[in-house]
Design a protein around this motif. Structure first.
Motif, mmCIF file in Angstrom:
data_model
loop_
_atom_site.group_PDB
_atom_site.id
_atom_site.type_symbol
_atom_site.label_atom_id
_atom_site.label_comp_id
_atom_site.label_asym_id
_atom_site.label_seq_id
_atom_site.Cartn_x
_atom_site.Cartn_y
_atom_site.Cartn_z
ATOM 1 N N LEU A 95 0.883 -1.104 0.064
ATOM 2 C CA LEU A 95 0.303 -0.087 0.060
ATOM 3 C C LEU A 95 1.063 1.481 -0.151
ATOM 4 C CD1 LEU A 95 -3.151 0.813 0.228
ATOM 5 C CD2 LEU A 95 -2.804 1.515 2.986
ATOM 6 N N GLU B 107 0.677 4.873 -0.009
ATOM 7 C CA GLU B 107 -0.208 6.535 0.587
ATOM 8 C C GLU B 107 1.285 7.243 1.084
ATOM 9 O OE1 GLU B 107 -2.212 4.679 4.488
ATOM 10 O OE2 GLU B 107 -1.041 3.790 4.029
ATOM 11 N N THR C 72 -3.938 7.081 -2.944
ATOM 12 C CA THR C 72 -3.270 5.929 -2.418
ATOM 13 C C THR C 72 -3.743 4.951 -3.487
ATOM 14 O OG1 THR C 72 -4.225 6.828 -0.639
ATOM 15 C CG2 THR C 72 -4.244 4.720 -0.538
ATOM 16 N N VAL D 77 -6.459 -1.903 7.480
ATOM 17 C CA VAL D 77 -5.773 -1.117 6.330
ATOM 18 C C VAL D 77 -7.585 -1.465 5.696
ATOM 19 C CG1 VAL D 77 -5.541 -1.176 4.213
ATOM 20 C CG2 VAL D 77 -4.016 -1.243 5.628
ATOM 21 N N GLN E 190 -10.559 3.209 1.913
ATOM 22 C CA GLN E 190 -8.842 3.805 1.335
ATOM 23 C C GLN E 190 -8.266 3.880 0.207
ATOM 24 O OE1 GLN E 190 -6.703 2.237 4.706
ATOM 25 N NE2 GLN E 190 -4.938 3.508 3.670
#
Length: 303
Positions: free
Chosen positions: A82, A84, A89, A110, A114
Protein backbone atom coordinates in the motif's frame (compact mmCIF):
# COMPACT_ATOMS: atom_id res chain seq x y z
CA UNK A 1 10.20 -18.40 9.68
CA UNK A 2 12.87 -17.80 7.02
CA UNK A 3 12.53 -16.63 3.40
CA UNK A 4 12.26 -19.48 0.91
CA UNK A 5 15.65 -20.50 -0.47
CA UNK A 6 16.54 -21.27 -4.07
CA UNK A 7 17.05 -24.94 -3.21
CA UNK A 8 13.68 -25.17 -1.45
CA UNK A 9 11.94 -23.51 -4.39
CA UNK A 10 13.41 -25.99 -6.86
CA UNK A 11 12.54 -28.90 -4.57
CA UNK A 12 8.94 -27.73 -4.25
CA UNK A 13 8.61 -27.28 -8.02
CA UNK A 14 6.19 -24.39 -7.64
CA UNK A 15 4.10 -23.87 -10.78
CA UNK A 16 4.28 -20.14 -10.21
CA UNK A 17 8.05 -20.21 -10.65
CA UNK A 18 8.51 -23.05 -13.11
CA UNK A 19 8.82 -20.74 -16.11
CA UNK A 20 11.23 -18.47 -14.31
CA UNK A 21 13.33 -21.42 -13.15
CA UNK A 22 13.55 -22.91 -16.62
CA UNK A 23 14.49 -19.59 -18.21
CA UNK A 24 17.16 -18.95 -15.60
CA UNK A 25 18.92 -22.20 -16.50
CA UNK A 26 19.26 -21.25 -20.18
CA UNK A 27 21.98 -18.75 -21.10
CA UNK A 28 20.45 -15.46 -22.20
CA UNK A 29 17.13 -16.15 -20.51
CA UNK A 30 15.78 -15.19 -17.09
CA UNK A 31 15.52 -11.72 -15.61
CA UNK A 32 16.13 -8.96 -18.07
CA UNK A 33 16.41 -8.72 -21.83
CA UNK A 34 16.82 -5.98 -24.42
CA UNK A 35 14.29 -3.26 -23.64
CA UNK A 36 12.12 -0.98 -25.72
CA UNK A 37 13.72 2.39 -26.21
CA UNK A 38 12.23 5.12 -24.06
CA UNK A 39 11.00 8.17 -25.97
CA UNK A 40 13.04 10.91 -24.29
CA UNK A 41 10.66 13.65 -25.40
CA UNK A 42 7.79 11.72 -23.84
CA UNK A 43 9.80 11.33 -20.62
CA UNK A 44 10.42 15.08 -20.47
CA UNK A 45 6.71 15.81 -20.93
CA UNK A 46 5.76 13.28 -18.25
CA UNK A 47 8.12 14.81 -15.72
CA UNK A 48 6.80 18.27 -16.52
CA UNK A 49 3.31 16.98 -15.72
CA UNK A 50 4.36 15.12 -12.57
CA UNK A 51 4.40 16.92 -9.24
CA UNK A 52 7.30 15.69 -7.10
CA UNK A 53 6.00 14.22 -3.85
CA UNK A 54 7.38 15.30 -0.48
CA UNK A 55 9.16 12.41 1.19
CA UNK A 56 7.87 13.39 4.64
CA UNK A 57 4.38 12.36 3.52
CA UNK A 58 5.14 8.99 1.91
CA UNK A 59 4.95 5.53 3.42
CA UNK A 60 4.91 2.03 1.98
CA UNK A 61 3.19 -0.79 3.89
CA UNK A 62 3.98 -4.35 2.82
CA UNK A 63 0.62 -6.13 2.98
CA UNK A 64 1.56 -9.52 1.52
CA UNK A 65 4.94 -11.21 1.28
CA UNK A 66 6.63 -14.58 1.64
CA UNK A 67 9.37 -12.86 3.63
CA UNK A 68 8.31 -12.49 7.29
CA UNK A 69 8.63 -9.23 9.21
CA UNK A 70 5.70 -8.60 11.56
CA UNK A 71 4.99 -11.81 13.45
CA UNK A 72 1.22 -11.28 13.62
CA UNK A 73 0.89 -11.28 9.82
CA UNK A 74 0.49 -14.35 7.64
CA UNK A 75 3.23 -14.99 5.10
CA UNK A 76 2.75 -16.64 1.71
CA UNK A 77 4.37 -16.58 -1.71
CA UNK A 78 3.27 -13.29 -3.28
CA UNK A 79 3.46 -9.53 -2.93
CA UNK A 80 1.27 -6.52 -2.21
CA UNK A 81 2.07 -3.04 -0.98
CA UNK A 82 0.00 0.00 0.00
CA UNK A 83 1.44 3.35 -1.10
CA UNK A 84 0.24 6.34 0.92
CA UNK A 85 1.10 10.02 1.05
CA UNK A 86 0.64 10.78 -2.64
CA UNK A 87 -2.30 12.58 -4.23
CA UNK A 88 -3.98 9.16 -4.42
CA UNK A 89 -3.64 6.02 -2.28
CA UNK A 90 -2.39 3.17 -4.43
CA UNK A 91 -2.61 -0.59 -3.93
CA UNK A 92 0.36 -2.15 -5.70
CA UNK A 93 -0.41 -5.82 -6.49
CA UNK A 94 -2.74 -7.96 -4.38
CA UNK A 95 -0.99 -11.14 -3.25
CA UNK A 96 -1.98 -14.72 -4.05
CA UNK A 97 -4.76 -15.92 -1.71
CA UNK A 98 -7.61 -13.55 -0.96
CA UNK A 99 -8.13 -14.88 2.58
CA UNK A 100 -4.50 -14.15 3.54
CA UNK A 101 -4.73 -10.79 1.77
CA UNK A 102 -7.84 -9.78 3.74
CA UNK A 103 -6.45 -11.16 7.01
CA UNK A 104 -3.30 -9.07 6.69
CA UNK A 105 -5.27 -5.96 5.74
CA UNK A 106 -7.42 -6.43 8.83
CA UNK A 107 -4.36 -6.90 11.03
CA UNK A 108 -2.85 -3.69 9.66
CA UNK A 109 -6.19 -1.86 9.91
CA UNK A 110 -6.26 -1.10 6.19
CA UNK A 111 -9.72 -0.38 4.83
CA UNK A 112 -10.32 -1.33 1.18
CA UNK A 113 -12.45 1.81 0.88
CA UNK A 114 -9.34 3.99 1.30
CA UNK A 115 -7.77 2.64 -1.92
CA UNK A 116 -8.06 5.04 -4.86
CA UNK A 117 -6.06 3.14 -7.49
CA UNK A 118 -4.76 -0.36 -8.19
CA UNK A 119 -1.44 -0.91 -9.92
CA UNK A 120 -0.84 -4.49 -11.09
CA UNK A 121 2.77 -5.18 -12.05
CA UNK A 122 2.07 -8.39 -13.99
CA UNK A 123 -0.47 -11.18 -14.16
CA UNK A 124 1.23 -13.98 -12.21
CA UNK A 125 -1.30 -15.44 -9.71
CA UNK A 126 0.77 -14.39 -6.68
CA UNK A 127 0.21 -10.73 -7.55
CA UNK A 128 -3.49 -10.57 -8.47
CA UNK A 129 -5.20 -12.90 -5.97
CA UNK A 130 -6.96 -10.18 -3.98
CA UNK A 131 -8.14 -8.07 -6.93
CA UNK A 132 -11.73 -9.33 -6.87
CA UNK A 133 -11.97 -8.59 -3.14
CA UNK A 134 -10.95 -5.00 -3.80
CA UNK A 135 -13.50 -4.70 -6.61
CA UNK A 136 -16.19 -6.08 -4.31
CA UNK A 137 -15.57 -3.07 -2.07
CA UNK A 138 -14.70 -0.53 -4.79
CA UNK A 139 -16.15 -1.63 -8.10
CA UNK A 140 -15.30 1.48 -10.15
CA UNK A 141 -11.64 1.73 -9.14
CA UNK A 142 -8.93 2.48 -11.73
CA UNK A 143 -6.56 -0.40 -12.50
CA UNK A 144 -3.22 0.20 -14.23
CA UNK A 145 -1.77 -2.83 -15.99
CA UNK A 146 0.42 -3.71 -18.96
CA UNK A 147 -1.11 -4.39 -22.35
CA UNK A 148 0.05 -8.03 -22.29
CA UNK A 149 -2.36 -8.89 -19.45
CA UNK A 150 -4.78 -11.65 -20.58
CA UNK A 151 -7.84 -10.26 -22.31
CA UNK A 152 -10.00 -12.57 -20.18
CA UNK A 153 -8.79 -10.83 -17.02
CA UNK A 154 -9.41 -7.39 -18.52
CA UNK A 155 -12.94 -8.35 -19.57
CA UNK A 156 -13.72 -9.73 -16.12
CA UNK A 157 -12.62 -6.70 -14.11
CA UNK A 158 -14.31 -4.33 -16.57
CA UNK A 159 -17.51 -6.35 -16.23
CA UNK A 160 -17.25 -5.80 -12.47
CA UNK A 161 -16.96 -2.04 -13.02
CA UNK A 162 -13.22 -1.35 -12.99
CA UNK A 163 -11.65 1.24 -15.28
CA UNK A 164 -8.65 -0.26 -17.08
CA UNK A 165 -5.58 1.82 -17.86
CA UNK A 166 -3.29 -0.17 -20.19
CA UNK A 167 0.34 0.90 -20.30
CA UNK A 168 2.77 0.35 -23.13
CA UNK A 169 4.98 3.43 -22.93
CA UNK A 170 5.73 5.25 -19.65
CA UNK A 171 2.66 7.16 -18.49
CA UNK A 172 1.17 9.09 -15.59
CA UNK A 173 -0.72 7.10 -12.96
CA UNK A 174 -1.60 10.09 -10.81
CA UNK A 175 -0.29 13.59 -10.24
CA UNK A 176 2.59 12.21 -8.15
CA UNK A 177 3.59 8.95 -9.83
CA UNK A 178 3.96 7.13 -13.12
CA UNK A 179 4.62 3.77 -14.75
CA UNK A 180 7.88 2.63 -16.31
CA UNK A 181 5.77 1.42 -19.21
CA UNK A 182 5.69 -2.22 -20.22
CA UNK A 183 9.16 -3.74 -19.97
CA UNK A 184 9.96 -6.96 -21.81
CA UNK A 185 10.99 -10.24 -20.19
CA UNK A 186 11.26 -13.82 -21.39
CA UNK A 187 9.46 -14.79 -18.18
CA UNK A 188 6.69 -12.19 -17.97
CA UNK A 189 6.41 -8.59 -19.14
CA UNK A 190 6.00 -6.15 -16.30
CA UNK A 191 5.80 -2.50 -15.34
CA UNK A 192 6.91 -0.80 -12.14
CA UNK A 193 5.67 2.17 -10.14
CA UNK A 194 7.86 5.28 -10.07
CA UNK A 195 7.38 8.02 -7.47
CA UNK A 196 9.49 11.11 -8.24
CA UNK A 197 10.12 12.97 -4.98
CA UNK A 198 11.88 16.12 -3.88
CA UNK A 199 14.84 13.92 -2.86
CA UNK A 200 15.01 11.48 -5.79
CA UNK A 201 12.93 8.76 -7.43
CA UNK A 202 11.40 5.75 -5.68
CA UNK A 203 10.89 2.51 -7.62
CA UNK A 204 8.46 -0.19 -6.47
CA UNK A 205 8.77 -3.55 -8.23
CA UNK A 206 6.58 -6.64 -8.25
CA UNK A 207 9.01 -9.33 -9.40
CA UNK A 208 11.47 -7.36 -11.56
CA UNK A 209 11.29 -10.00 -14.29
CA UNK A 210 12.77 -7.56 -16.84
CA UNK A 211 15.82 -7.22 -14.57
CA UNK A 212 16.29 -5.06 -11.49
CA UNK A 213 19.27 -3.25 -13.02
CA UNK A 214 17.37 -2.61 -16.27
CA UNK A 215 14.41 -1.24 -14.30
CA UNK A 216 16.62 1.21 -12.43
CA UNK A 217 18.30 2.28 -15.67
CA UNK A 218 14.91 2.87 -17.29
CA UNK A 219 13.72 4.85 -14.27
CA UNK A 220 16.75 7.14 -14.47
CA UNK A 221 16.10 7.76 -18.17
CA UNK A 222 12.44 8.60 -17.51
CA UNK A 223 12.89 10.78 -14.42
CA UNK A 224 16.41 12.17 -14.84
CA UNK A 225 16.62 11.78 -11.05
CA UNK A 226 18.88 9.90 -8.68
CA UNK A 227 17.27 6.79 -7.21
CA UNK A 228 16.30 7.26 -3.58
CA UNK A 229 14.81 3.79 -2.96
CA UNK A 230 14.20 0.50 -4.77
CA UNK A 231 11.74 -1.80 -2.96
CA UNK A 232 9.85 -5.01 -3.73
CA UNK A 233 10.80 -8.22 -5.53
CA UNK A 234 14.23 -8.20 -7.19
CA UNK A 235 13.90 -11.63 -8.87
CA UNK A 236 17.35 -12.89 -7.91
CA UNK A 237 16.17 -16.19 -6.45
CA UNK A 238 17.77 -18.24 -9.23
CA UNK A 239 21.00 -16.22 -9.55
CA UNK A 240 24.24 -17.51 -8.09
CA UNK A 241 26.18 -15.46 -5.52
CA UNK A 242 28.59 -14.01 -8.09
CA UNK A 243 25.77 -12.79 -10.33
CA UNK A 244 23.87 -11.31 -7.39
CA UNK A 245 26.92 -9.40 -6.15
CA UNK A 246 27.61 -7.99 -9.62
CA UNK A 247 24.02 -6.73 -9.87
CA UNK A 248 24.12 -5.30 -6.34
CA UNK A 249 27.35 -3.44 -7.14
CA UNK A 250 25.84 -2.23 -10.40
CA UNK A 251 22.85 -0.80 -8.51
CA UNK A 252 25.25 1.01 -6.22
CA UNK A 253 27.21 2.42 -9.16
CA UNK A 254 23.92 3.64 -10.64
CA UNK A 255 23.53 5.73 -7.50
CA UNK A 256 20.75 3.75 -5.77
CA UNK A 257 20.74 5.15 -2.23
CA UNK A 258 18.53 2.65 -0.39
CA UNK A 259 17.20 -0.87 -1.08
CA UNK A 260 14.38 -2.87 0.53
CA UNK A 261 14.28 -6.26 -1.25
CA UNK A 262 11.76 -8.97 -0.43
CA UNK A 263 9.41 -11.47 -2.13
CA UNK A 264 11.29 -13.21 -4.99
CA UNK A 265 14.65 -11.61 -4.20
CA UNK A 266 15.78 -14.76 -2.35
CA UNK A 267 17.49 -15.14 1.01
CA UNK A 268 20.98 -15.27 -0.50
CA UNK A 269 20.39 -12.08 -2.49
CA UNK A 270 18.93 -10.29 0.52
CA UNK A 271 22.08 -11.14 2.47
CA UNK A 272 24.39 -9.94 -0.31
CA UNK A 273 22.42 -6.71 -0.81
CA UNK A 274 22.62 -6.10 2.94
CA UNK A 275 26.40 -6.55 2.75
CA UNK A 276 26.83 -4.28 -0.30
CA UNK A 277 24.51 -1.50 0.88
CA UNK A 278 25.23 -1.66 4.62
CA UNK A 279 23.21 0.92 6.54
CA UNK A 280 21.32 1.75 3.34
CA UNK A 281 19.74 -1.72 3.33
CA UNK A 282 16.25 -1.89 4.83
CA UNK A 283 14.87 -5.18 6.08
CA UNK A 284 11.47 -5.78 4.52
CA UNK A 285 8.67 -8.34 4.55
CA UNK A 286 5.01 -8.77 5.46
CA UNK A 287 3.94 -5.96 7.78
CA UNK A 288 6.97 -3.74 7.27
CA UNK A 289 6.16 -0.03 7.03
CA UNK A 290 8.77 1.98 5.14
CA UNK A 291 8.76 5.65 6.08
CA UNK A 292 10.54 7.39 3.24
CA UNK A 293 11.71 10.31 5.38
CA UNK A 294 13.82 7.83 7.40
CA UNK A 295 15.99 6.93 4.39
CA UNK A 296 19.62 7.87 3.91
CA UNK A 297 19.49 10.85 1.55
CA UNK A 298 23.22 11.30 1.05
CA UNK A 299 24.82 10.35 -2.31
CA UNK A 300 26.20 6.82 -2.65
CA UNK A 301 29.93 6.30 -3.00
CA UNK A 302 30.60 4.05 -6.00
CA UNK A 303 33.96 2.89 -4.60
Amino acid sequence: MQPITRREMIKQGSRLLLGASACSLIPGFGSGCSQRQVDTELAVRLMQDTQKAKIDDIRFTILYDNVPYKKSLRTDWGFSCLVEGLDRTILFDAGRYDDIFLSNLSNLKVDLAQIDEMFLSHDHPDHIGGVMRVLAAQSEINISLVESFPSSFKRLVEKLGANIRETDQPCLISGNCLSTGEMDSFVKNEHCLIVPTDQGAIVLTGCAHPGIVEIVEQTKIITNQEILLVAGGFHLLMDNASSIRKKAERLKRLGVRNVAPSHCSGGEAIGILADVFGSRFLKSGAGRVLYVNDLDLSPVSSS
